[in-house]
Design a protein around this motif. Structure first.
Motif, PDB file in Angstrom:
ATOM      1  N   TYR A 121       0.952  -1.138   0.085  1.00  0.00           N
ATOM      2  CA  TYR A 121       0.011   0.140  -0.136  1.00  0.00           C
ATOM      3  C   TYR A 121       0.832   1.304   0.057  1.00  0.00           C
ATOM      4  CZ  TYR A 121      -3.219   3.564   1.515  1.00  0.00           C
ATOM      5  OH  TYR A 121      -4.038   4.720   1.451  1.00  0.00           O
ATOM      6  N   ALA A 162      -8.984   4.872  -2.392  1.00  0.00           N
ATOM      7  CA  ALA A 162      -9.938   3.929  -1.578  1.00  0.00           C
ATOM      8  C   ALA A 162      -9.761   2.528  -1.935  1.00  0.00           C
ATOM      9  CB  ALA A 162     -11.147   4.385  -1.338  1.00  0.00           C
ATOM     10  N   LEU A 163      -9.678   2.188  -3.284  1.00  0.00           N
ATOM     11  CA  LEU A 163      -9.652   1.093  -3.659  1.00  0.00           C
ATOM     12  C   LEU A 163      -8.327   0.453  -3.526  1.00  0.00           C
ATOM     13  CD1 LEU A 163     -10.937   1.319  -7.374  1.00  0.00           C
ATOM     14  CD2 LEU A 163     -12.222   0.401  -5.538  1.00  0.00           C
ATOM     15  N   TRP A 171      -6.694   0.930  -0.483  1.00  0.00           N
ATOM     16  CA  TRP A 171      -6.794   0.593   0.649  1.00  0.00           C
ATOM     17  C   TRP A 171      -7.705  -0.711   0.933  1.00  0.00           C
ATOM     18  CZ3 TRP A 171      -4.262   0.549   4.851  1.00  0.00           C
ATOM     19  CH2 TRP A 171      -4.981   0.412   6.205  1.00  0.00           C
ATOM     20  N   ILE A 172      -8.769  -0.690   0.178  1.00  0.00           N
ATOM     21  CA  ILE A 172      -9.750  -1.762   0.248  1.00  0.00           C
ATOM     22  C   ILE A 172      -8.915  -3.079  -0.172  1.00  0.00           C
ATOM     23  CG2 ILE A 172     -11.781  -2.841  -0.810  1.00  0.00           C
ATOM     24  CD1 ILE A 172     -13.218  -0.180  -1.055  1.00  0.00           C
ATOM     25  N   LEU A 213      -6.834  -4.421   2.807  1.00  0.00           N
ATOM     26  CA  LEU A 213      -7.531  -4.782   3.864  1.00  0.00           C
ATOM     27  C   LEU A 213      -7.917  -6.392   3.329  1.00  0.00           C
ATOM     28  CD1 LEU A 213      -9.696  -1.856   5.101  1.00  0.00           C
ATOM     29  CD2 LEU A 213      -7.911  -2.918   6.251  1.00  0.00           C
ATOM     30  N   LEU A 214      -8.475  -6.589   2.294  1.00  0.00           N
ATOM     31  CA  LEU A 214      -8.936  -7.694   1.700  1.00  0.00           C
ATOM     32  C   LEU A 214      -7.785  -8.945   1.856  1.00  0.00           C
ATOM     33  CD1 LEU A 214     -11.168  -6.909  -1.205  1.00  0.00           C
ATOM     34  CD2 LEU A 214     -11.889  -7.619   1.215  1.00  0.00           C
ATOM     35  N   CYS A 222      -4.215  -3.520  -7.508  1.00  0.00           N
ATOM     36  CA  CYS A 222      -5.384  -3.897  -6.688  1.00  0.00           C
ATOM     37  C   CYS A 222      -6.073  -5.251  -7.082  1.00  0.00           C
ATOM     38  CB  CYS A 222      -6.527  -2.808  -6.862  1.00  0.00           C
ATOM     39  SG  CYS A 222      -5.763  -1.348  -6.033  1.00  0.00           S
ATOM     40  N   VAL A 248      -6.243  -8.678  -4.690  1.00  0.00           N
ATOM     41  CA  VAL A 248      -7.451  -9.280  -4.480  1.00  0.00           C
ATOM     42  C   VAL A 248      -7.302 -10.651  -5.014  1.00  0.00           C
ATOM     43  CG1 VAL A 248      -9.896  -9.506  -4.736  1.00  0.00           C
ATOM     44  CG2 VAL A 248      -8.746  -7.321  -4.411  1.00  0.00           C
TER      45      VAL A 248
END
Length: 272
Positions: free
Chosen positions: A103, A112-113, A115-116, A119-120, A183, A187
């Motif tokens: 990050y 924000a994407l 950070w998501i 987190l995921l 990102c 994921v």
């Protein structure tokens, strides 16, 4: 008179009581603590924009975390306390630290994407480790499946998710487009960790090496270490990509093995 600290019980309240703890019982726990320190230091270095050193610290944390269990078994110093501590350290070293380093280097450019995605990945690592701990006590799992992880293991996931960083050090521009691609990749790695994808480990069947392969194996390991020290980021990138390709062959090997086991079971039932 009782001291200010509770006595150290390596095996819990139900284990043997020891008036003095052998030093060898503490060595694996000290290695685990050093791994946590390395992982957290990697996070700090990443936010100080010393990303290369941060990645090295995260990889050192992963190495130490992989070593502590083996050291405990070699020293006959395994304990319930050490197992719980190692599991908690894995969350930091394989989930939180890689996610935050990635990050700080790249994902923050996606807003924000990014950070998501971070987190995921960290949550996926926690779920992966929790499932691993539960499956250790599963008596219904066939013995041959012990050679396979269920999903990508956490240490491999930590090394894989840093692939965008390795590529950045090789010259890939860390812009917003790269951040958005990272990102999706982050994921994806998190999904592979929590999936039921069979990943060959060779933990049991690969514990012995045929005599004729000993010298080539030593030579191959020496070559890999030399490449890693001379062409660090290129070697890490190639290793991560090779591991992703290896997953395809792992699934095929698992399917073949499962088919053979089913045929053997049917033959045994027919013989009865």
């Amino acid at each position: 008179m009782a001291g200010p600290f509770p006595p150290f019980e390596p095996h819990g309240g139900g284990g043997p009581k020891l008036s003095e703890i052998p030093l060898r019982m503490l060595v694996p726990n000290l290695i685990t603590v050093l791994a946590i320190c390395a992982g957290l230091s990697g996070i700090r270095l990443a936010f100080e924009h010393r990303v290369e050193t941060a990645v090295v610290m995260v990889l050192i944390a992963a190495f130490l975390d992989a070593v502590d269990g083996r050291v405990a078994r070699m020293l006959k110093a395994s304990s319930k306390f050490g197992a719980q501590m190692d599991s908690l350290a894995d969350i930091v070293n394989f989930g939180v630290a890689p996610a935050l380093v990635l990050y700080a280097y790249l994902l923050d450019r996606a807003g924000a994407l990014g950070w998501i995605a971070a987190l995921l990945f960290a949550i996926a690592c926690c779920l992966r480790l929790a499932r691993f701990n539960v499956m250790l006590d599963d008596p219904t799992r066939p013995a041959w499946q012990a050679d396979y992880f269920v999903g990508v293991p956490a240490p491999a996931g930590a090394a894989l998710v840093l692939l965008p960083v390795y590529l950045g050090f090789l010259g890939v521009t860390p812009d917003r487009v790269a951040a958005l691609a990272a990102c999706l990749y982050t994921v994806l790695i998190g999904f592979l960790m929590v999936s039921r994808l069979p990943v060959y480990s060779g933990k049991y069947s690969g514990s012995r090496v045929p005599r004729e392969y000993v010298l080539p194996l030593i030579l191959g390991l020496a070559l890999y270490v030399l490449l890693l020290t001379s062409f660090t980021w290129l070697t890490l990138s190639a290793s991560a990509i090779a591991y992703l390709v290896f997953l395809v062959f792992s699934v095929r090997a698992y399917a073949r093995r499962a088919g053979k086991e089913e045929e053997a079971e049917r033959a045994a039932e027919d013989a009865d």
